[in-house]
Design a protein around this motif. Structure first.
Motif, PDB file in Angstrom:
ATOM      1  N   PRO A 101      27.457   6.760  13.799  1.00 58.11           N
ATOM      2  CA  PRO A 101      28.706   7.093  14.498  1.00 58.11           C
ATOM      3  C   PRO A 101      29.737   5.963  14.317  1.00 58.11           C
ATOM      4  O   PRO A 101      29.400   4.783  14.465  1.00 58.11           O
ATOM      5  CB  PRO A 101      28.283   7.216  15.964  1.00 58.11           C
ATOM      6  N   GLY A 102      30.927   6.290  13.887  1.00 56.87           N
ATOM      7  CA  GLY A 102      31.965   5.274  13.652  1.00 56.87           C
ATOM      8  C   GLY A 102      32.007   4.812  12.204  1.00 56.87           C
ATOM      9  O   GLY A 102      32.862   4.020  11.816  1.00 56.87           O
ATOM     10  N   GLY A 103      31.051   5.240  11.378  1.00 52.58           N
ATOM     11  CA  GLY A 103      31.051   4.881   9.955  1.00 52.58           C
ATOM     12  C   GLY A 103      29.798   4.152   9.526  1.00 52.58           C
ATOM     13  O   GLY A 103      29.168   3.457  10.329  1.00 52.58           O
ATOM     14  N   GLY A 104      29.421   4.315   8.281  1.00 55.45           N
ATOM     15  CA  GLY A 104      28.210   3.668   7.773  1.00 55.45           C
ATOM     16  C   GLY A 104      27.042   4.652   7.731  1.00 55.45           C
ATOM     17  O   GLY A 104      27.210   5.851   7.965  1.00 55.45           O
ATOM     18  N   SER A 105      25.867   4.116   7.407  1.00 57.75           N
ATOM     19  CA  SER A 105      24.687   4.992   7.267  1.00 57.75           C
ATOM     20  C   SER A 105      23.559   4.506   8.150  1.00 57.75           C
ATOM     21  O   SER A 105      23.412   3.296   8.384  1.00 57.75           O
ATOM     22  CB  SER A 105      24.173   4.978   5.836  1.00 57.75           C
ATOM     23  N   THR A 106      22.747   5.469   8.597  1.00 56.79           N
ATOM     24  CA  THR A 106      21.541   5.126   9.353  1.00 56.79           C
ATOM     25  C   THR A 106      20.358   5.809   8.684  1.00 56.79           C
ATOM     26  O   THR A 106      20.366   7.027   8.502  1.00 56.79           O
ATOM     27  CB  THR A 106      21.658   5.590  10.815  1.00 56.79           C
ATOM     28  N   PHE A 107      19.380   5.019   8.280  1.00 60.89           N
ATOM     29  CA  PHE A 107      18.153   5.581   7.696  1.00 60.89           C
ATOM     30  C   PHE A 107      17.075   5.612   8.782  1.00 60.89           C
ATOM     31  O   PHE A 107      16.904   4.628   9.516  1.00 60.89           O
ATOM     32  CB  PHE A 107      17.679   4.728   6.515  1.00 60.89           C
ATOM     33  N   THR A 108      16.380   6.731   8.880  1.00 60.54           N
ATOM     34  CA  THR A 108      15.302   6.871   9.865  1.00 60.54           C
ATOM     35  C   THR A 108      13.985   7.013   9.120  1.00 60.54           C
ATOM     36  O   THR A 108      13.900   7.804   8.172  1.00 60.54           O
ATOM     37  CB  THR A 108      15.455   8.185  10.672  1.00 60.54           C
ATOM     38  N   VAL A 109      12.986   6.291   9.581  1.00 62.95           N
ATOM     39  CA  VAL A 109      11.641   6.475   9.013  1.00 62.95           C
ATOM     40  C   VAL A 109      10.733   6.895  10.169  1.00 62.95           C
ATOM     41  O   VAL A 109      10.652   6.199  11.181  1.00 62.95           O
ATOM     42  CB  VAL A 109      11.124   5.160   8.382  1.00 62.95           C
ATOM     43  N   LYS A 110      10.105   8.051  10.021  1.00 70.57           N
ATOM     44  CA  LYS A 110       9.179   8.527  11.063  1.00 70.57           C
ATOM     45  C   LYS A 110       7.769   8.443  10.506  1.00 70.57           C
ATOM     46  O   LYS A 110       7.482   8.960   9.430  1.00 70.57           O
ATOM     47  CB  LYS A 110       9.517   9.976  11.407  1.00 70.57           C
TER      48      LYS A 110
END
Ligand code: ADP
Length: 431
Positions: free
Chosen positions: A418-427
């Motif tokens: 949120p607000g810009g950029g990337s988020t990677f999730t590892v489950k």
């Protein structure tokens, strides 16, 4: 033969094989059906003729006087031709027309009867007797009945012939319909086989294409450091000691770069041929994240990026993973986040525990990834923007990360911060 042509010819051969076998089965089934149906049609028709003859000859035997009108009506209604002899003498009725071919037809029917049953008409026993059979005359099918009626004043010999062309026409029509159905079905089967075998071959074609792309991309990536090494080596020959050291440093760093790339490619080739093993042991998920954080703290500072870590309040239970590989996944994600986030940016690492799963989040407020690229970034040698790559980025990191996570039965996913950029999730499952 070229790969593409080989696949095309295999596709063609499989289509022919598939369509050929199904069409053959269809033809065999149709022929069997036609045989059974035609046989029953012929049997029924013959039975019908026999019954008509029963009725006709028994009616005839009960006639006190056999008139021309009665015989003409019987001929018309029954669609047959009658010839009667009274004590060996032709009835006048027989001579009502001087049709020679009719006469020949009757003679032929009698000769067929004598050949088939090896007896003559008058040798039929009983007061009323008749026998039915079929024969072909002049290429046309006929039914015939030969009978004898014995009365006190002598014997009546009856020869009766009925054309069976209506039935043969019906059978011919049925054959034409089946031919039409079989042709249409064969065409549809060929189209279906082409489509079906094409679908079957698609993964093979795709895998070949991926392999070709992988080899081309790998050669391209290896060529750059190799070219630098070769030019440094030749420059070294004429260089002074100070310049030589510079060239040797470059050769060493390019050699290291090649070695990393080869390690990555070997790992991926192991995942491809299913020889990639993960060595699962008991490990601590928050320690893995803290280690990753510490490993990149200095680099983040050098780049002027704030790197922070958030762990859950209550410590996580031990997990059963290959901790070195999971550490490698986090390193890939953190390195990417630091690479694609400008100076003064933020990268945060977060861990969450949910039921039997551990979630790691690596978020940055960097350049972000366009939605249409999100599905592609996990492919081999894929980079969103080739022009802005740093030397150590080959486009293999996320592919390796997803292979490792898959091997742990987990999943890796990317969404926008949120607000810009990337988020990677590892489950990852904790067991
Ligand atoms: P590379 O070694 O080139 O980073 P990866 O497989 O790790 O290869 O990443 C593939 C591509 O995904 C990168 O080239 C980059 O364009 C994009 N990417 C990965 N991580 C990020 C990120 N945190 N922010 C923006 N783009 C990213």
């Amino acid at each position: 033969m070229k790969e593409h042509d080989l696949l095309k010819s295999t596709h063609r051969k499989l289509t022919v094989l598939c369509a050929g076998i199904t069409t053959l089965i269809l033809i065999v089934m149709s022929l069997s059906y036609l045989y059974v149906s035609e046989k029953s049609l012929r049997d029924n028709q013959f039975l019908f003729f026999k019954n008509s003859m029963n009725t006709f000859i028994s009616n005839l035997s009960q006639q006190p006087v056999i008139t021309h009108e009665w015989l003409i009506t019987a001929e018309k209604n029954g669609n047959f031709l009658i010839k009667i002899k009274d004590n060996g003498e032709d009835f006048l009725f027989n001579n009502r027309t001087s049709d020679k071919s009719k006469e020949e037809l009757f003679e032929y029917a009698v000769s067929c009867f004598e050949n088939q049953f090896a007896i003559s008409t008058l040798e039929l026993h009983g007061t009323v007797n008749h026998t039915e059979f079929s024969f072909t005359y002049d290429g046309f099918p006929y039914y015939a009945s030969i009978g004898a009626i014995y009365k006190e004043n002598g014997a009546l010999e009856i020869t009766l012939v009925s054309p069976a062309t209506a039935l043969e026409k019906q059978i011919f029509r049925q054959r034409l319909i089946f031919l039409g159905i079989n042709l249409a079905a064969s065409f549809l089967l060929a189209v279906f086989s082409y489509y079906f075998t094409g679908k079957l071959l698609k993964p093979i074609a795709q895998s070949r294409e991926d392999q070709i792309h992988f080899t081309a991309a790998a050669s391209h990536e290896l060529r750059t450091p190799l070219a630098v090494i070769l030019s440094c080596a030749s420059a070294c020959k004429k260089a002074n000691t100070e310049e030589k050291n510079g060239f040797l440093n470059t050769i060493q760093s390019e050699g290291m770069r090649m070695s990393h790339l080869i390690d990555d490619m070997l790992l991926l080739s192991k995942t491809d041929n299913h020889t990639f093993c993960i060595d699962k042991t008991e490990c601590d998920p928050d320690t893995i994240l803290l280690n990753s954080f510490e490993a990149f703290e200095t680099l983040a500072k050098e780049k002027g990026i704030t790197l922070n870590v958030n762990l859950p309040e209550e410590p996580a239970k031990s997990c059963y993973w290959d901790h070195e590989r999971i550490q490698q996944v986090l390193s890939i994600l953190i390195q990417n986040a630091l690479s694609y986030t400008p100076c003064n940016g933020h990268v945060s690492l977060l861990m969450k525990i949910q039921n039997d799963h551990i979630f790691y989040f690596v978020s940055d407020n960097g350049i972000g990834i366009p939605d249409e690229e999100k599905n592609h970034i996990f492919k081999r040698f894929y980079r969103v923007d080739h022009s802005r790559n740093e030397k150590e980025h080959f486009g293999l990191g996320l592919n390796i990360a997803s292979e490792i996570v898959n091997a742990h039965n987990g999943y890796i996913h990317v969404f926008d911060t949120p607000g810009g950029g990337s988020t990677f999730t590892v489950k990852l499952p904790s067991k």
